[in-house]
Write an enzyme that holds these catalytic residues in place. Structure first.
Site, PDB file in Angstrom:
ATOM      1  N   ASP A   1      -4.123  -1.057  -0.794  1.00  0.00           N
ATOM      2  CA  ASP A   1      -5.227  -1.455  -0.103  1.00  0.00           C
ATOM      3  C   ASP A   1      -6.458  -1.205  -0.439  1.00  0.00           C
ATOM      4  OD1 ASP A   1      -4.126   0.978   0.426  1.00  0.00           O
ATOM      5  OD2 ASP A   1      -4.030   0.627   2.684  1.00  0.00           O
TER       6      ASP A   1
ATOM      7  N   ARG B   1       7.305   6.240  -4.586  1.00  0.00           N
ATOM      8  CA  ARG B   1       8.217   6.801  -3.266  1.00  0.00           C
ATOM      9  C   ARG B   1       7.464   6.201  -1.885  1.00  0.00           C
ATOM     10  NH1 ARG B   1       4.070   9.817  -4.099  1.00  0.00           N
ATOM     11  NH2 ARG B   1       4.689  10.714  -6.233  1.00  0.00           N
TER      12      ARG B   1
ATOM     13  N   SER C   1       0.723  -1.103   0.109  1.00  0.00           N
ATOM     14  CA  SER C   1       0.074  -0.142   0.063  1.00  0.00           C
ATOM     15  C   SER C   1       0.902   1.236  -0.251  1.00  0.00           C
ATOM     16  CB  SER C   1      -0.971  -0.002   1.341  1.00  0.00           C
ATOM     17  OG  SER C   1      -1.809  -1.250   0.950  1.00  0.00           O
TER      18      SER C   1
HETATM   19  C1  GLC Z   1      -0.696   5.878   1.748  1.00  0.00           C
HETATM   20  C2  GLC Z   1      -0.161   4.898   0.529  1.00  0.00           C
HETATM   21  C3  GLC Z   1      -1.507   4.469  -0.167  1.00  0.00           C
HETATM   22  C4  GLC Z   1      -2.384   3.872   0.646  1.00  0.00           C
HETATM   23  C5  GLC Z   1      -2.678   4.690   1.900  1.00  0.00           C
HETATM   24  C6  GLC Z   1      -3.614   4.027   2.889  1.00  0.00           C
HETATM   25  O1  GLC Z   1      -1.418   6.978   1.329  1.00  0.00           O
HETATM   26  O2  GLC Z   1       0.630   5.760  -0.240  1.00  0.00           O
HETATM   27  O3  GLC Z   1      -0.875   3.814  -1.453  1.00  0.00           O
HETATM   28  O4  GLC Z   1      -3.243   3.428   0.000  1.00  0.00           O
HETATM   29  O5  GLC Z   1      -1.611   5.065   2.484  1.00  0.00           O
HETATM   30  O6  GLC Z   1      -3.027   2.963   3.176  1.00  0.00           O
END
Ligand code: GLC
Length: 479
Positions: A210, A172, A157
């Protein structure tokens, strides 16, 4: 237009005994943290434009990552999949069996705590740790592959650029992760290498965010779910777009009406600082984070930062207005020492009429060695309210922006994440702000509602793997 009662109270009524200087400063901060209906709508309008720009080749703060999850499940998906979810605190490994029965599944799982230091270690340490946990899981659950390696859906995620469903170059790190040697690399290849070295008989068939897992798992149960959202350590949402409306993948020559899930990565909204009401505390949160300048919206809204914002305000009050005068606040001065649950508890405690705020007192005492007076506890409660209310109201802007962009007049948002359920009155406040932005008539019930999501990183990831199995490498690139 009816303003939500859940906007922070600007004309705060202070209980007797709070020094004037403290109450003046708290009032000033409350004013800064107030996001009125007009500001919410202005932020949302800019948000809509940025979502659109992210789908083109133009520069946008919001990445709008194409995930290659290309359909909703029918309920008749079958198969056995391993899944891994690498969260901020734990890693969860599951064995998911999608059964013949419509919508049926069986799941077994193990959770492992991520060791301290891994979040700021090296790529090798990370992947070796993950591969070892998968190997352990196979032994523990007596799982043996047949001729073929076991298919694995990996919920990762963080923002990735994907050429297909089983590939993803990390753009990143977010959420405080800072592991060297992963940004700019394909995380699937890195994980598979670690699995290979250990002879773990597993191959990655899908890399899943996620939010996308949440969207697919929730829509599987409830077709009215149109947005999958996470409000936890981080904040982000996904939805299904038509390929014809994604100019940046025109080269794949996919049918215009072919759906594709977009992981917005809208935590990065307003990195160019055009519209969000950032204040000195937001600037400070950003400055001390591992990636200053990134995730501007997320840093004002999400669970990882709510505690930090409240902590900075308390210190500011101490240093400028004599709040907690004479107390040793050295432990409170430690960066990231206050969790969002603490802020939430402060506010919840303060809303009880006859409360002596025992829990807040205990937390401040145990965690920070502070012995606050009753008046000081009341100030802590107000700070909790101010910070949590702004977070919930700004959170609604992202959801409203997707609804407006997609012309979504009714539907449900499946929300997952620890903070969503735990943060005091978060859901009510977000719903009230959404109503203000969408301007629904007073006599109409909420048209878009928030519901608790289904298991995105287990069932959702397995479903995405099953749905991709007829097209495992995604569409061929034409140009
Ligand atoms: C951050 C991550 C993203 C994820 C979110 C919730 O924003 O960059 O990919 O979905 O956290 O976990």
């Amino acid at each position: 237009m009816k303003e939500a009662q859940d906007a922070p109270r600007v004309g705060i009524h202070f209980p007797p005994g709070i020094p004037d200087k403290v109450s003046e400063e708290v009032s000033r901060i409350a004013q800064i943290f107030t996001v009125d209906g007009e500001s919410l709508r202005r932020i949302t309008d800019h948000f809509v434009r940025e979502l659109d720009r992210g789908l083109t080749h133009e520069d946008s703060d919001i990445p709008m990552n194409v995930t290659w999850a290309m359909k909703y499940p029918t309920g008749y998906e079958t198969g056995q999949y391993l899944t891994i979810d690498m969260g901020g605190t734990n890693i969860r490994v599951c064995n998911v069996i999608l059964t013949e029965e419509k919508g049926g599944y069986e799941i077994t799982q193990s959770k492992f705590k991520l060791p301290r230091g891994l979040k700021t270690g090296t790529a090798d340490e990370l992947w070796n740790y993950v591969a070892d946990r998968v190997a352990e899981f196979l032994v523990e659950h007596d799982l043996h592959p047949g001729e073929e390696k076991l298919p694995l859906a990996f919920t990762f995620s963080y923002p990735v650029t994907q050429e297909n469903i089983r590939h993803g170059v990390l753009q990143r790190w977010t959420k405080g992760f800072d592991i060297a040697g992963v940004e700019g690399h394909d995380v699937v290849a890195q994980l598979e290498e670690a699995l290979e070295v250990r002879n773990v008989p597993v191959r990655v068939v899908a890399l899943v965010n996620d939010t996308t897992g949440t969207l697919i798992a929730s829509a599987y149960r409830d077709p009215q779910v149109k947005i999958g959202s996470i409000f936890g350590t981080g904040c982000n949402s996904a939805y299904l777009e038509r390929c014809g409306r994604v100019p940046k993948i025109a080269g794949y020559e996919l049918p215009d009406d072919q759906p594709v899930a977009i992981n917005t990565e809208y935590g990065a909204f307003d990195n160019s600082h055009q519209v969000l009401p950032r204040c000195q505390f937001d600037v400070e949160v950003d400055r001390t984070s591992p990636r200053p300048g990134q995730q501007t919206y997320e840093k004002m809204v999400a669970g990882l930062y709510v505690g930090e914002i409240a902590r900075l305000i308390l210190i500011h009050l101490h240093d400028t207005s004599g709040f907690l005068e004479g107390a040793d606040i050295s432990r409170l001065r430690r960066v990231n020492s206050m969790e969002s649950s603490c802020v939430s508890k402060m506010e919840e405690d303060g809303s009880a009429t006859e409360s002596v705020m025992a829990e807040t007192r205990a937390i401040l005492n145990e965690q920070f060695g502070i012995e606050p007076t009753l008046q000081e506890l009341r100030v802590c409660c107000l700070i909790g309210e101010i910070v949590c209310t702004r977070a919930a109201r700004l959170y609604a802007c992202g959801i409203a922006a997707i609804c407006k962009k997609e012309g979504l007049e009714t539907g449900r948002v499946g929300v997952d994440g620890s903070t969503f359920e735990k943060l005091f009155r978060f859901k009510t406040r977000a719903a009230a702000a959404l109503r203000e932005i969408m301007d629904w008539p007073d006599d109409v019930e909420d048209l878009v509602t928030f519901v608790q999501a289904e298991d995105g990183s287990g069932i959702g990831a397995a479903l995405i793997a099953a749905l991709s199995s007829d097209c495992p490498h995604g569409p061929a690139r034409v140009s």
